[in-house]
Write a protein that holds these residues in place. Structure first.
Motif, PDB file in Angstrom:
ATOM      1  N   TRP A 151       4.298   6.590  -9.350  1.00 30.95           N
ATOM      2  CA  TRP A 151       5.751   6.633  -9.120  1.00 30.95           C
ATOM      3  C   TRP A 151       6.264   5.247  -8.759  1.00 30.95           C
ATOM      4  O   TRP A 151       7.365   4.860  -9.171  1.00 30.95           O
ATOM      5  N   SER A 152       5.493   4.500  -7.960  1.00 25.65           N
ATOM      6  CA  SER A 152       5.923   3.132  -7.595  1.00 25.65           C
ATOM      7  C   SER A 152       6.004   2.247  -8.832  1.00 25.65           C
ATOM      8  O   SER A 152       6.914   1.432  -8.957  1.00 25.65           O
ATOM      9  N   ASP A 153       5.028   2.401  -9.749  1.00 29.30           N
ATOM     10  CA  ASP A 153       5.065   1.645 -11.009  1.00 29.30           C
ATOM     11  C   ASP A 153       6.371   1.942 -11.746  1.00 29.30           C
ATOM     12  O   ASP A 153       7.026   1.041 -12.281  1.00 29.30           O
ATOM     13  N   LEU A 154       6.721   3.219 -11.756  1.00 34.23           N
ATOM     14  CA  LEU A 154       7.911   3.670 -12.472  1.00 34.23           C
ATOM     15  C   LEU A 154       9.183   3.087 -11.842  1.00 34.23           C
ATOM     16  O   LEU A 154      10.100   2.641 -12.547  1.00 34.23           O
ATOM     17  N   ILE A 155       9.229   3.088 -10.501  1.00 39.42           N
ATOM     18  CA  ILE A 155      10.399   2.558  -9.797  1.00 39.42           C
ATOM     19  C   ILE A 155      10.569   1.070 -10.104  1.00 39.42           C
ATOM     20  O   ILE A 155      11.682   0.575 -10.292  1.00 39.42           O
ATOM     21  N   ALA A 156       9.441   0.350 -10.190  1.00 38.70           N
ATOM     22  CA  ALA A 156       9.492  -1.111 -10.356  1.00 38.70           C
ATOM     23  C   ALA A 156       9.682  -1.532 -11.818  1.00 38.70           C
ATOM     24  O   ALA A 156      10.045  -2.676 -12.084  1.00 38.70           O
ATOM     25  N   ALA A 157       9.454  -0.627 -12.755  1.00 40.57           N
ATOM     26  CA  ALA A 157       9.439  -1.029 -14.168  1.00 40.57           C
ATOM     27  C   ALA A 157      10.848  -1.261 -14.713  1.00 40.57           C
ATOM     28  O   ALA A 157      11.770  -0.522 -14.386  1.00 40.57           O
ATOM     29  N   PRO A 158      11.007  -2.309 -15.544  1.00 40.42           N
ATOM     30  CA  PRO A 158      12.287  -2.494 -16.223  1.00 40.42           C
ATOM     31  C   PRO A 158      12.394  -1.509 -17.389  1.00 40.42           C
ATOM     32  O   PRO A 158      11.703  -1.644 -18.382  1.00 40.42           O
ATOM     33  N   LEU A 159      13.205  -0.488 -17.218  1.00 44.93           N
ATOM     34  CA  LEU A 159      13.323   0.569 -18.224  1.00 44.93           C
ATOM     35  C   LEU A 159      14.803   0.774 -18.558  1.00 44.93           C
ATOM     36  O   LEU A 159      15.663   0.478 -17.736  1.00 44.93           O
ATOM     37  N   PRO A 160      15.109   1.322 -19.745  1.00 45.27           N
ATOM     38  CA  PRO A 160      16.513   1.570 -20.105  1.00 45.27           C
ATOM     39  C   PRO A 160      17.192   2.496 -19.091  1.00 45.27           C
ATOM     40  O   PRO A 160      16.513   3.284 -18.424  1.00 45.27           O
ATOM     41  N   SER A 161      18.526   2.429 -18.992  1.00 45.04           N
ATOM     42  CA  SER A 161      19.220   3.219 -17.971  1.00 45.04           C
ATOM     43  C   SER A 161      19.134   4.720 -18.234  1.00 45.04           C
ATOM     44  O   SER A 161      19.460   5.519 -17.359  1.00 45.04           O
ATOM     45  N   ALA A 186      14.243  10.349  -9.246  1.00 44.27           N
ATOM     46  CA  ALA A 186      13.282  11.404  -8.904  1.00 44.27           C
ATOM     47  C   ALA A 186      12.018  10.789  -8.302  1.00 44.27           C
ATOM     48  O   ALA A 186      11.457  11.315  -7.340  1.00 44.27           O
ATOM     49  N   ALA A 187      11.590   9.647  -8.854  1.00 44.54           N
ATOM     50  CA  ALA A 187      10.382   8.980  -8.354  1.00 44.54           C
ATOM     51  C   ALA A 187      10.521   8.642  -6.871  1.00 44.54           C
ATOM     52  O   ALA A 187       9.561   8.741  -6.107  1.00 44.54           O
ATOM     53  N   ARG A 188      11.724   8.270  -6.474  1.00 49.46           N
ATOM     54  CA  ARG A 188      11.963   7.918  -5.066  1.00 49.46           C
ATOM     55  C   ARG A 188      11.938   9.136  -4.151  1.00 49.46           C
ATOM     56  O   ARG A 188      11.873   9.007  -2.940  1.00 49.46           O
ATOM     57  N   GLU A 189      12.053  10.316  -4.744  1.00 44.84           N
ATOM     58  CA  GLU A 189      12.107  11.552  -3.941  1.00 44.84           C
ATOM     59  C   GLU A 189      10.737  12.212  -3.815  1.00 44.84           C
ATOM     60  O   GLU A 189      10.590  13.208  -3.129  1.00 44.84           O
ATOM     61  N   GLY A 242       7.486  12.685  -2.268  1.00 47.04           N
ATOM     62  CA  GLY A 242       6.834  12.281  -1.027  1.00 47.04           C
ATOM     63  C   GLY A 242       7.538  11.070  -0.439  1.00 47.04           C
ATOM     64  O   GLY A 242       8.757  10.971  -0.483  1.00 47.04           O
ATOM     65  N   ALA A 243       6.759  10.131   0.088  1.00 49.39           N
ATOM     66  CA  ALA A 243       7.308   8.883   0.578  1.00 49.39           C
ATOM     67  C   ALA A 243       6.578   7.748  -0.138  1.00 49.39           C
ATOM     68  O   ALA A 243       5.754   7.980  -1.013  1.00 49.39           O
ATOM     69  N   ARG A 244       6.896   6.516   0.236  1.00 48.45           N
ATOM     70  CA  ARG A 244       6.343   5.345  -0.445  1.00 48.45           C
ATOM     71  C   ARG A 244       4.820   5.397  -0.589  1.00 48.45           C
ATOM     72  O   ARG A 244       4.268   5.105  -1.627  1.00 48.45           O
ATOM     73  N   GLN A 245       4.138   5.817   0.486  1.00 49.84           N
ATOM     74  CA  GLN A 245       2.666   5.835   0.443  1.00 49.84           C
ATOM     75  C   GLN A 245       2.150   6.819  -0.609  1.00 49.84           C
ATOM     76  O   GLN A 245       1.079   6.621  -1.183  1.00 49.84           O
ATOM     77  N   ILE A 246       2.903   7.897  -0.820  1.00 49.66           N
ATOM     78  CA  ILE A 246       2.535   8.877  -1.842  1.00 49.66           C
ATOM     79  C   ILE A 246       2.934   8.344  -3.218  1.00 49.66           C
ATOM     80  O   ILE A 246       2.205   8.503  -4.201  1.00 49.66           O
ATOM     81  N   GLN A 247       4.095   7.677  -3.280  1.00 50.02           N
ATOM     82  CA  GLN A 247       4.536   7.111  -4.559  1.00 50.02           C
ATOM     83  C   GLN A 247       3.564   6.033  -5.047  1.00 50.02           C
ATOM     84  O   GLN A 247       3.447   5.789  -6.244  1.00 50.02           O
ATOM     85  N   ASN A 248       2.862   5.401  -4.113  1.00 46.21           N
ATOM     86  CA  ASN A 248       1.873   4.391  -4.483  1.00 46.21           C
ATOM     87  C   ASN A 248       0.602   5.004  -5.086  1.00 46.21           C
ATOM     88  O   ASN A 248      -0.189   4.295  -5.704  1.00 46.21           O
ATOM     89  N   ARG A 249       0.370   6.285  -4.856  1.00 48.00           N
ATOM     90  CA  ARG A 249      -0.839   6.939  -5.374  1.00 48.00           C
ATOM     91  C   ARG A 249      -0.535   7.957  -6.461  1.00 48.00           C
ATOM     92  O   ARG A 249      -1.229   8.055  -7.452  1.00 48.00           O
ATOM     93  N   GLY A 250       0.485   8.771  -6.208  1.00 51.87           N
ATOM     94  CA  GLY A 250       0.782   9.898  -7.094  1.00 51.87           C
ATOM     95  C   GLY A 250       1.221   9.430  -8.470  1.00 51.87           C
ATOM     96  O   GLY A 250       1.840   8.376  -8.619  1.00 51.87           O
ATOM     97  N   THR A 251       0.880  10.233  -9.485  1.00 50.73           N
ATOM     98  CA  THR A 251       1.185   9.858 -10.857  1.00 50.73           C
ATOM     99  C   THR A 251       2.132  10.869 -11.499  1.00 50.73           C
ATOM    100  O   THR A 251       2.155  12.044 -11.128  1.00 50.73           O
ATOM    101  N   LEU A 252       2.863  10.380 -12.486  1.00 54.38           N
ATOM    102  CA  LEU A 252       3.775  11.234 -13.240  1.00 54.38           C
ATOM    103  C   LEU A 252       2.994  12.318 -13.977  1.00 54.38           C
ATOM    104  O   LEU A 252       3.371  13.497 -13.979  1.00 54.38           O
ATOM    105  N   ALA A 253       1.874  11.943 -14.590  1.00 53.51           N
ATOM    106  CA  ALA A 253       1.088  12.909 -15.359  1.00 53.51           C
ATOM    107  C   ALA A 253       0.513  13.992 -14.448  1.00 53.51           C
ATOM    108  O   ALA A 253       0.435  15.167 -14.829  1.00 53.51           O
ATOM    109  N   GLY A 254       0.127  13.606 -13.239  1.00 53.94           N
ATOM    110  CA  GLY A 254      -0.374  14.580 -12.276  1.00 53.94           C
ATOM    111  C   GLY A 254       0.700  15.582 -11.902  1.00 53.94           C
ATOM    112  O   GLY A 254       0.446  16.782 -11.776  1.00 53.94           O
ATOM    113  N   ASN A 255       1.914  15.085 -11.751  1.00 54.66           N
ATOM    114  CA  ASN A 255       3.057  15.937 -11.445  1.00 54.66           C
ATOM    115  C   ASN A 255       3.228  17.008 -12.533  1.00 54.66           C
ATOM    116  O   ASN A 255       3.525  18.158 -12.242  1.00 54.66           O
ATOM    117  N   LEU A 256       3.009  16.608 -13.788  1.00 55.68           N
ATOM    118  CA  LEU A 256       3.170  17.543 -14.908  1.00 55.68           C
ATOM    119  C   LEU A 256       2.017  18.541 -14.966  1.00 55.68           C
ATOM    120  O   LEU A 256       2.225  19.733 -15.150  1.00 55.68           O
TER     121      LEU A 256
END
Lengths: 282, 156
Positions: A74-84, A92-95, A97-111
């Protein structure tokens, strides 16, 4: 490490697929959902930890669209330059868990975890996301909407690895938004959430993608509401409860009852559309 | 069982662990670094926050094996002779009551100050409160925790 250990940490996709073909394994990436779900100190059963496959982390862009690798956090996603168009997914990535979870958790895992309240799903549905499933037999691509079958259920076969999430070029237009309702502001599982991606040209909605989560066994697009918006000047008042009818199947649980979820669903859609109306007049 | 090797607080450590050992158990039970606490065991409270390759993570949600080869910093590793400015600030402002959440608060505090500095953003009170969402203080002593992080942000 061998099978007797019950833990594999491959460094390549091929190696991971070999393990999946040979053994019945629980796939782990960030592990942020996996451990709380066990309610035990350690994971039961053999585990395939894909967090060491560096090739699966990050974004790949080509003429067909953008592919997000399975171990992208999720942190990768927040930091990435992506289209609007990805605006909703970033919110959603910011929501999650919290930063420590966003640093570990993955989008694919969420799915793959397939919670009806997965924050990543509604924004991805508005991006017409497809999942790429790899196995020794080859690769198959399917719409996210088909991949998610029900609560904690996906179309992934036991020998398959969700390798990435593909956003087709046709869905990269417009702006994305995300709005979550929880019992408190932070670190909370959604009562309901909505995502929207709109293409607005000269004040008129040219394209609309709306999705709702935590209001049924799986998150869903809202085609009736989308149709009501297209071709009209942007106005949240265009949407009422009738546009959501048939697309909601909420449950009563500890977070809210079904009647409340049904009521707030329309309200959330109107509020998220209000954001587009505001940004247009600003 | 497998051998995991990583750098913890600047020292290379290696140990044979059960494959599914959590990083926090590796730190506490194998390395006997008990400053990292386990509060909820479900990745919510933040008492177990450590830095892995410079990023704050909840060590109860991570396998020790997944940290193989990583650079890990725990609360025991932040002071460099003198107390770290974040530790000093918690001391100066009485940023703790029972103290159980404090190691995690300090590790998250250092992470947020570093991150905001790197991005050139201002870490004001509202930002600190928002950033603290992953750390819970059961004594509800947030006011002085926020003051502590604000002080350290000015000194780091």
């Amino acid at each position: 490490m061998g099978l007797q250990n019950g833990y594999f940490r491959p460094t390549s996709v091929d190696e991971a697929l070999d393990h999946l073909a040979a053994n019945d394994l629980t796939i782990a990436a960030g592990c942020t959902d996996l451990f709380p779900a066990t309610e035990q100190k350690t994971l039961g059963g053999p585990v395939l930890d894909i967090s060491g496959i560096t090739a699966l982390r990050g974004f790949r862009k080509n003429e067909t669209g953008i592919t997000i690798g399975a171990t992208t956090t999720w942190s990768d996603l927040i930091a990435a330059p992506l289209p609007s168009a990805f605006g909703g997914l970033k919110l959603a990535a910011r929501e999650v868990g919290a930063r420590q979870i966003q640093n570990r958790g993955t989008l694919a895992g969420n799915l793959c975890n397939a919670s009806p309240a997965a924050d990543g799903v509604p924004p991805l549905l508005t991006l017409d996301a497809q999942v790429v499933l790899a196995s020794k037999a080859g690769r198959r691509v399917m719409p996210l909407a088909d991949f998610l079958i029900g609560p904690r259920q996906t179309a992934r076969r036991a020998d398959e690895l969700l390798e990435g999430v593909h956003i087709p070029a046709s869905a990269l237009m417009g702006d994305g938004q995300f709005l979550k309702l929880g019992a408190r502001k932070y670190l909370v599982i959604s009562i309901a959430m909505v995502a929207a991606r709109l293409v607005i040209a000269d004040g008129v909605v040219a394209e609309a993608a709306l999705a709702i989560g935590a209001c049924g066994p799986v998150a869903a697009r809202l085609p009736k509401a989308e149709a009501a918006l297209v071709g009209q000047p942007m106005d949240p008042g265009l949407i009422n409860a009738s546009h959501l009818q048939g697309y909601l199947a909420p449950i009563d649980d500890m977070r809210a009852d079904a009647a409340y979820r049904t009521t707030v669903a329309t309200e959330l859609v109107q509020r998220i559309l209000g954001r587009f109306a505001e940004s247009r007049s600003a | 069982m497998s051998t995991v090797s990583m750098t913890v607080n600047g020292k290379v450590v290696a140990s044979v662990v059960e494959d599914r050992t959590l990083l926090v158990d590796f730190i506490r039970e194998h390395l006997r670094l008990t400053g990292t606490h386990v509060g909820c065991d479900t990745s919510q409270c933040g008492a177990c926050v450590v830095h892995v390759n410079g990023k704050a993570m909840k060590s109860c949600t991570m396998l020790a094996a997944a940290a193989d080869g990583a650079d890990v910093t725990t609360i025991e590793g932040v002071a460099n002779g003198d107390l770290h400015p974040m530790q000093k600030a918690f001391n100066d402002n009485h940023g703790l009551q029972c103290g159980f959440c404090t190691p995690g608060m300090i590790m998250s505090g250092i992470d947020m100050v570093n991150r905001y500095k790197a991005e050139g953003k201002t870490l004001d009170e509202a930002a600190i409160r928002a950033e603290l969402e992953g750390n819970i203080c059961r004594c509800t002593g947030y006011h002085n925790i926020v003051k502590s992080i604000q002080q350290a942000a000015g000194e780091m």
